[in-house]
Write an enzyme that holds these catalytic residues in place. Structure first.
Site, PDB file in Angstrom:
ATOM      1  N   SER A 104      34.819-102.473  85.188  1.00 61.58           N
ATOM      2  CA  SER A 104      35.989-102.098  84.402  1.00 61.58           C
ATOM      3  C   SER A 104      36.072-100.569  84.271  1.00 61.58           C
ATOM      4  O   SER A 104      36.187 -99.882  85.282  1.00 61.58           O
ATOM      5  CB  SER A 104      35.938-102.807  83.046  1.00 61.58           C
ATOM      6  OG  SER A 104      37.175-102.723  82.390  1.00 61.58           O
ATOM      7  N   ASN A 128      36.164-105.297  88.903  1.00 63.02           N
ATOM      8  CA  ASN A 128      37.286-105.445  87.980  1.00 63.02           C
ATOM      9  C   ASN A 128      37.931-104.098  87.668  1.00 63.02           C
ATOM     10  O   ASN A 128      38.179-103.749  86.515  1.00 63.02           O
ATOM     11  CB  ASN A 128      36.820-106.145  86.700  1.00 63.02           C
ATOM     12  CG  ASN A 128      36.146-107.477  86.987  1.00 63.02           C
ATOM     13  OD1 ASN A 128      34.950-107.516  87.288  1.00 63.02           O
ATOM     14  ND2 ASN A 128      36.902-108.549  86.935  1.00 63.02           N
ATOM     15  N   HIS A 251      37.417-111.586  83.748  1.00 60.01           N
ATOM     16  CA  HIS A 251      37.060-110.168  83.692  1.00 60.01           C
ATOM     17  C   HIS A 251      35.562-109.914  83.668  1.00 60.01           C
ATOM     18  O   HIS A 251      35.094-108.900  84.188  1.00 60.01           O
ATOM     19  CB  HIS A 251      37.711-109.512  82.473  1.00 60.01           C
ATOM     20  CG  HIS A 251      37.661-108.015  82.492  1.00 60.01           C
ATOM     21  ND1 HIS A 251      38.328-107.255  83.442  1.00 60.01           N
ATOM     22  CD2 HIS A 251      37.025-107.118  81.693  1.00 60.01           C
ATOM     23  CE1 HIS A 251      38.100-105.972  83.225  1.00 60.01           C
ATOM     24  NE2 HIS A 251      37.305-105.862  82.171  1.00 60.01           N
TER      25      HIS A 251
END
Length: 280
Positions: A104, A128, A251
Site C-alpha cells: 500500500s 496493492n 487489500h
C-alpha cells in the site's frame, strides 16, 4: 524465528539473526526490507519473514509515526519524505542495496525510492499499489483523511477493517490483528500518513519507466482501491515489470493469502538475484 528489535534515526525495526554471521558480513545473503502500509506495523509481514529469514537478511520497519518509530518533524508529509527515510535506513543499517517489498503506502514508498535513489535498490515488490487513481476515489480518500486530522479521537478501525476484510470469517484473526494495530497506534502518525497517501494519484508514468530493476506488482483480485488494472498497467510500463493478481484476495493480501504471496516472492527474489549477477 528469532528477531531482535532495534532503533536507528528514530526508526524501529526487526532484524533476523538466523544467518551465519559471515554471510551477513561478506554480503552473501541479499538484504530484503519490508515496509508496511498506513496504520499498520512491521508485524504485518510475519508470514513473509518466517518464510524467507533462512536465506535472506530480512528487515521489517515501523515507518515514521507507526509502531515504535518516531514521528517525522514535518507535519505535511510527502512521499519523498518517506523515500528519504528508507534510503537513510538502507545506507545506515543495511549497508548495501536491498530488495524492497512494500504494501500500500509502503509500496508507493518503495517505488519512489527506486525512482529517487536507484543506487540502493536491487528490486521492488509493490503490493496493492495505486496508479492513476480516479478523481472520485481520490476525493473519497481525501475526505476520510481530512476527517482524521480534524478529529483524532474518532473510531479509526471499523471502516478500514470492513474494506480490507469484508467481514469474511475465515480472516477473523487477521482482521483482529489489524484492528489492534490501528487502535493502539499513534493517531497523529496515522492521520498524517493517511493525509499524504490520500493525495497520491500514483507514481508518474515517466518516473516508473526509469525503474530498471526487476519489479513485481501484486494485488488482490477484489481490492477495490488498489485495483488489478492498476498493477497490470504499471507492469506494462517497466522493462523488467511483472504483475501477479491473487485470486479472491482484497487489500491485506500478504496476510490473508500468504502462500500465494510467498510463492510469488520466492520467484521474484530469484529473478532479482539473477538480474544483479548479470549486472555484476
Amino acid at each position: 524465528m528469532k528477531w531482535s528489535r532495534k532503533i536507528s534515526d528514530g526508526i524501529a525495526y526487526h532484524y533476523n539473526s538466523n544467518h551465519n554471521a559471515s554471510d551477513s558480513v561478506n554480503g552473501k545473503a541479499i538484504p530484503i526490507v519490508f515496509i508496511h502500509g498506513v496504520g499498520l506495523r512491521a508485524e504485518s509481514w510475519n508470514q513473509q519473514l518466517s518464510a524467507f529469514t533462512e536465506h535472506y537478511r530480512c528487515y521489517a520497519i515501523d515507518m515514521p509515526g507507526h509502531g515504535e518509530s518516531e514521528l517525522l518533524p514535518n507535519p505535511s508529509l510527502t512521499l519523498q519524505d518517506f523515500a528519504d527515510v528508507l534510503k537513510t535506513f538502507i545506507d545506515n543499517v543495511v549497508g548495501q542495496p536491498a530488495i524492497i517489498v512494500g504494501h500500500s503506502l509502503g509500496a508507493m514508498t518503495a517505488l519512489q525510492t527506486a525512482v529517487s535513489y536507484p543506487q540502493v535498490v536491487r528490486g521492488v515488490a509493490a503490493f496493492n499499489a495505486i496508479y492513476e487513481r480516479p478523481d472520485e476515489a481520490a476525493q473519497d480518500v481525501q475526505a476520510r483523511a481530512e476527517s482524521l486530522l480534524n478529529n483524532l479521537d474518532q473510531n479509526v478501525t471499523d471502516q478500514p477493517i470492513a474494506r480490507w476484510f469484508d467481514g469474511d470469517p475465515q480472516y477473523r484473526s487477521e482482521a483482529e490483528l489489524c484492528r489492534t494495530w490501528l487502535d493502539n497506534g499513534s493517531r497523529l502518525g496515522y492521520a498524517r500518513a493517511y493525509q499524504m497517501f490520500a493525495h497520491l494519484r500514483g507514481i508518474a508514468a515517466a518516473d516508473l519507466k526509469s525503474i530498471n530493476v526487476p519489479t513485481l506488482f501484486l494485488t488482490g483480485e477484489l481490492d477495490i482501491n488498489s485495483k488489478p488494472e492498476m498493477s497490470l498497467a504499471m507492469a506494462e510500463l517497466l522493462p523488467n515489470g511483472h504483475a501477479v493478481i491473487v485470486s479472491g484476495a482484497r487489500h491485506m493480501t500478504q496476510m490473508t493469502h500468504a502462500n500465494d504471496v510467498n510463492a510469488a516472492l520466492a520467484t521474484f527474489f530469484t529473478q532479482c538475484e539473477s538480474h544483479n549477477m548479470t549486472l555484476a
